[in-house]
Design a protein around this motif. Structure first.
Motif, PDB file in Angstrom:
ATOM      1  N   ASP A 241      -2.572 -11.301   2.459  1.00  0.00           N
ATOM      2  CA  ASP A 241      -3.947 -10.880   2.695  1.00  0.00           C
ATOM      3  C   ASP A 241      -4.902 -11.679   1.811  1.00  0.00           C
ATOM      4  N   ASP A 242      -5.950 -12.248   2.419  1.00  0.00           N
ATOM      5  CA  ASP A 242      -6.906 -13.078   1.683  1.00  0.00           C
ATOM      6  C   ASP A 242      -7.583 -12.329   0.545  1.00  0.00           C
ATOM      7  N   SER A 243      -7.848 -11.051   0.708  1.00  0.00           N
ATOM      8  CA  SER A 243      -8.569 -10.279  -0.309  1.00  0.00           C
ATOM      9  C   SER A 243      -7.649  -9.731  -1.392  1.00  0.00           C
ATOM     10  N   SER A 244      -6.596  -9.062  -0.969  1.00  0.00           N
ATOM     11  CA  SER A 244      -5.742  -8.352  -1.922  1.00  0.00           C
ATOM     12  C   SER A 244      -4.537  -9.170  -2.391  1.00  0.00           C
ATOM     13  N   GLY A 245      -4.132 -10.171  -1.607  1.00  0.00           N
ATOM     14  CA  GLY A 245      -2.928 -10.936  -1.930  1.00  0.00           C
ATOM     15  C   GLY A 245      -1.647 -10.242  -1.511  1.00  0.00           C
TER      16      GLY A 245
END
Length: 174
Positions: A131-135
């Motif tokens: 996920d780009d935001s959370s990793g």
């Protein structure tokens, strides 16, 4: 870069048994992440033939439709002609698991599939992304009954037989 493993024989009707017989390895990716069990159509795809257990070897080079030459130990076991999708694989020391690591020059999802034919229909697929935001990394064990998005094995009466080992996204590479 995402690493995962699964049993050679999961006992799941929606998973191919990995044996000494040659099979086709399909791959795909897209610059977008998935959302739950949903993701956009791939933007890059490829296929090659592999024998994961040929001659008792734990790794072999996939013959690509556009051949490239790769050398162990750290060169990928499979890559596309442009070199922007890479896959490494190994059979576990216990001899019962296939361990795969895949990466591509994208910040979206990566997918790999196994089939007896060089097509998506009937393929056993695994799709993963960070996920780009959370990793947070997610992997879905899937089956592809048609040319639409593969379905999660769990939605077809099967099981999720993929064990995520590690994953990350860095510098435009997942």
């Amino acid at each position: 870069t995402i690493s995962f493993r699964r049993l050679l024989d999961t006992g799941d009707a929606k998973d191919f048994v990995i044996s000494a017989s040659p099979m086709f390895l399909l791959w795909a990716y897209n610059p977008s992440d998935g959302n739950g069990n949903s993701y956009s159509k791939h933007t890059s795809v490829g296929v090659g033939q592999v024998s994961f257990l040929s001659g008792g070897s734990t790794a072999s080079t996939v013959q690509l439709t556009a051949p490239t030459t790769l050398s162990p130990p750290r060169a990928p076991d499979h890559t596309n002609a442009a070199g922007n999708f890479r896959l490494w694989y190994n059979v576990s020391a216990s001899g019962d698991k296939l361990e795969l690591t895949m990466e591509a020059d994208t910040t979206g999802y990566l997918s790999v599939g196994f089939n007896i034919f060089p097509v998506m229909v009937g393929a056993d697929t695994i799709t993963c992304w960070a996920d780009d935001s959370s990793g947070v990394v997610q992997c879905i064990d899937e089956w592809s009954p048609d040319y639409l998005q593969p379905r999660a094995d769990t939605s077809l009466g099967g099981q999720n037989n993929v064990v995520l080992v590690s994953g990350w996204q860095e510098g435009g590479t997942t």
